[in-house]
Design an enzyme around this catalytic site. Structure first.
Site, mmCIF file in Angstrom:
data_model
loop_
_atom_site.group_PDB
_atom_site.id
_atom_site.type_symbol
_atom_site.label_atom_id
_atom_site.label_comp_id
_atom_site.label_asym_id
_atom_site.label_seq_id
_atom_site.Cartn_x
_atom_site.Cartn_y
_atom_site.Cartn_z
ATOM 1 N N THR A 185 15.114 18.982 29.079
ATOM 2 C CA THR A 185 15.408 19.538 27.749
ATOM 3 C C THR A 185 14.747 18.646 26.690
ATOM 4 O O THR A 185 13.655 18.946 26.226
ATOM 5 C CB THR A 185 16.927 19.635 27.486
ATOM 6 O OG1 THR A 185 17.533 18.388 27.746
ATOM 7 C CG2 THR A 185 17.553 20.720 28.345
ATOM 8 N N LYS A 198 16.503 14.729 35.166
ATOM 9 C CA LYS A 198 16.296 14.877 33.733
ATOM 10 C C LYS A 198 17.426 14.142 33.013
ATOM 11 O O LYS A 198 18.518 13.968 33.542
ATOM 12 C CB LYS A 198 16.262 16.352 33.303
ATOM 13 C CG LYS A 198 17.463 17.149 33.648
ATOM 14 C CD LYS A 198 18.445 17.462 32.551
ATOM 15 C CE LYS A 198 17.866 17.446 31.185
ATOM 16 N NZ LYS A 198 18.961 17.786 30.197
ATOM 17 N N THR A 243 22.201 15.883 29.199
ATOM 18 C CA THR A 243 22.871 15.460 30.412
ATOM 19 C C THR A 243 21.919 14.922 31.471
ATOM 20 O O THR A 243 20.808 15.399 31.593
ATOM 21 C CB THR A 243 23.544 16.706 30.978
ATOM 22 O OG1 THR A 243 24.438 17.160 29.989
ATOM 23 C CG2 THR A 243 24.247 16.440 32.259
#
Lengths: 408, 408
Positions: free
Chosen positions: A156, A182, A193
């Site tokens: 993200t 990630k 997260t």
């Protein structure tokens, strides 16, 4: 906002395919970004699964369900949604997860409980079922893709894609472990997260895979911190397809178990450090090694108190060998310590020993060390044999800019 | 570096003299600053004392000795050194404290154990005995000074002087309570420790004064945080000269005990909030009220988890009503919570109730509230009757600048 790649970024490594794992990505368009944001890993029949999850009391539906699913021990698919974390969305969030599980299960002919779902991104907005349905449909029929494609699609706010690889020899067979991850902190409204996935072609019993993953987690993912904040969705899953054909590992006594665990821990450590390297605003990777504590657990808590101290992190950002702030952080950790036995060093040079500044302390090599990208802090408590190492990054204007100056 | 006064600064209040307390200041020249840096409070015979101290495992000699001294219950003098914290200095630091105690005791004819010493400033450098000796000699003979003079002399990196006053009626007599405090965080190499002193002319038994101070501390000084870091020297002392002539308060059942406690707690809360108002880089004072927890202690821990979250603090700095970050902080507090019963509001407007965003949530009044200097965050856990309120400040570029950009 588009962020520049972290100065601590590493290139994506060469990673071999894992037999029994097929990766695909699709565009569910959870956000208005021109890239794939739904990742699908199809797993061969007989794949064992293990997982570790956030300890947050406010975890997402994905985490709550995942905690139950891993107990069954088997997995056939993984779906990762990027752009919407589906957290804090009540029963509507849960319905969206159940829809994805049912759709994939029907598509490949497995039980819904064998389909693992993760989501990351904006919170408080239920995952849109229509976008999820279309995205899953596209993914089920998409062409296979590379590790790097998948690593990019689960991201993200990450500023670079993150992967790690290790090999081991188990029962005479070479087995491969490939992981992607990630995470870079938690950016509002995107909760960036930490989501990590480790795939292997080795055969491992689910219970033993869980034991190994939990142990590796304690020494890797549980030893990193960017800002001390804990997401509602942190998840690390490990999948073992067994395609290598080795006799399935079932206990520490099995030949090759130690080698496999070493490789698993290696991948976990690489992935964990990559997250820190992408810490919001990070300019320096900081390794904090604590020894001489009453236990390893105590050492880890002391090391995390240092790693989470804004004063220590800003001092290192400023290139300041401020061992007084380290003393302060040791003192507040709530762990056994004796001020007059404490020693502190930077980059291999001791600044203080046995509770007092060294009379012949030469700050020159320390100042030079602190100019670099990778910083080492050594702390010896002098009261026991416990030890632990944790990793964090410095606290900079970049962190404030990312989290306070920009709004979406 | 010289810092501008905090935008949250309050003017120094009117404070009456306390009979039995004589304040004096002197220049010990611990640092090269053209102002008084040694404060001396002479206390009448029969003065009762109580104290609360940092829980740091690496506390300074002053703290270690003070912990023992308060057990005796009596005080005749207080000396505060500013510019050198004397922390992490081993036996040499202790010798300097003992020298000050002996010098003052000889000067006024009391036991050395009745002389309380605090020090704040650079760490790792033993308090210079010669400077301390000259400073104490000057202070013993100096003219009396005002509360504001004393408040200024105990300061180090504070951007404004801090005092608070309250009155109560005890046994028909009006009693006064005056407090001064210093602290704004911990600036290297100065450890801008929180040091607070509360003086009253009421008569209070030492044991009961300790009980009241400890209780008030739990609801005030223990409920503030700037950056979650804990100094090695935090100290709050309370001195009761008894000059009002009231029957000494000895238990909660005594007439006037509740009134006196209310005034004591009021002064403590005022002083505590002043420290937050001088938080490094602070632009906003943040009050976090947690209710509906399983206990008051649990509520305080949840509130402090929110108050110490860099993501919550940066969101408020940016005027962002990011309740998702509050959810995250509640989740990581390690206290009982139920995601689906959690409610969160800002400035009296609920943003989320019972684990879901409010359908008719209007961000307009919230956005306006967040533009102000004093921010209120309400969190209801919905699972019990516990409650607590804590105070913190936002996390801004100013904090990074103070702690990373400047070096001494």
């Amino acid at each position: 906002m588009e962020l520049d790649p972290s100065p601590l970024a590493l290139p994506f490594p060469e990673m071999p395919p894992i037999e029994g794992v097929t990766l695909r990505v699709a565009r569910a368009r959870y956000k208005d970004w021109g890239r794939a944001d739904l990742t699908y890993a199809e797993l061969a029949e007989g794949t064992a699964v293990a997982g570790v999850f956030t300890q947050s009391a406010c975890a997402s539906s994905e985490v709550e369900m995942g905690r139950e699913q891993v107990k069954r021990g088997g997995a056939r698919a993984l779906i990762v949604n990027a752009g919407n974390s589906n957290a804090f969305t009540g029963y509507r969030g849960r319905e969206a997860v159940e829809q994805i599980m049912a759709q994939v299960a029907e598509g490949i002919g497995c039980a819904p409980e064998e389909v693992f779902v993760s989501s990351t991104g904006v919170i408080g907005v239920p995952l849109p079922k229509d976008k999820a349905r279309a995205g899953v449909a596209e993914a089920l029929n998409a062409k296979p893709c590379t590790w790097e494609d998948a690593a990019r699609a689960i991201g993200t706010t990450d500023t670079f894609t993150k992967g790690a690889h290790a090999s081991a020899v188990v029962g005479g067979e070479r087995v491969e472990l490939c992981g992607i991850i990630k995470g870079s902190g938690m950016i509002a409204p995107d909760m960036a997260t930490m989501l990590g996935y480790i795939f292997t072609d080795a055969a491992v019993e689910p219970g033993f895979l869980q034991e190994m993953l939990s142990r590796a987690n304690g020494a890797t993912f549980s030893c990193i911190t960017v800002d001390g904040d804990t997401s509602t969705s942190d998840t690390v899953l490990s999948f073992a397809t067994g395609k290598t054909g080795n006799a399935a590992l079932g206990s520490w006594d099995d030949a090759g178990a130690d080698a496999f665990y070493a490789a698993l821990k290696d991948v976990c450590r690489q992935l964990a450090q990559l997250v820190v390297r992408d810490g919001e605003g990070a300019q320096k990777l900081i390794e904090i090694a604590v020894s001489g504590s009453v236990s390893d657990d105590s050492a880890r808590r002391v090391a995390l108190a240092i790693a989470n101290s804004p004063l220590v992190k800003t001092a290192i950002a400023g290139g300041d060998a401020n061992w007084g702030r380290v003393v302060m952080a040791v003192g507040k950790a709530g762990e056994p310590a004796d001020r007059d036995k404490l020693s502190i060093g930077f980059g291999g040079t001791w600044a203080a020993k046995d509770g007092q500044p060294l009379a012949d302390y030469d700050e020159t090599p320390v100042a030079k060390h602190l100019e670099g990208r990778e910083i080492r802090v050594d702390v010896d408590l002098g009261i026991g044999k416990g030890r632990a190492t944790v990793w964090t990054c410095d606290l900079t204007h970049g962190y404030i800019s990312i989290n306070a100056d920009y709004r979406s």
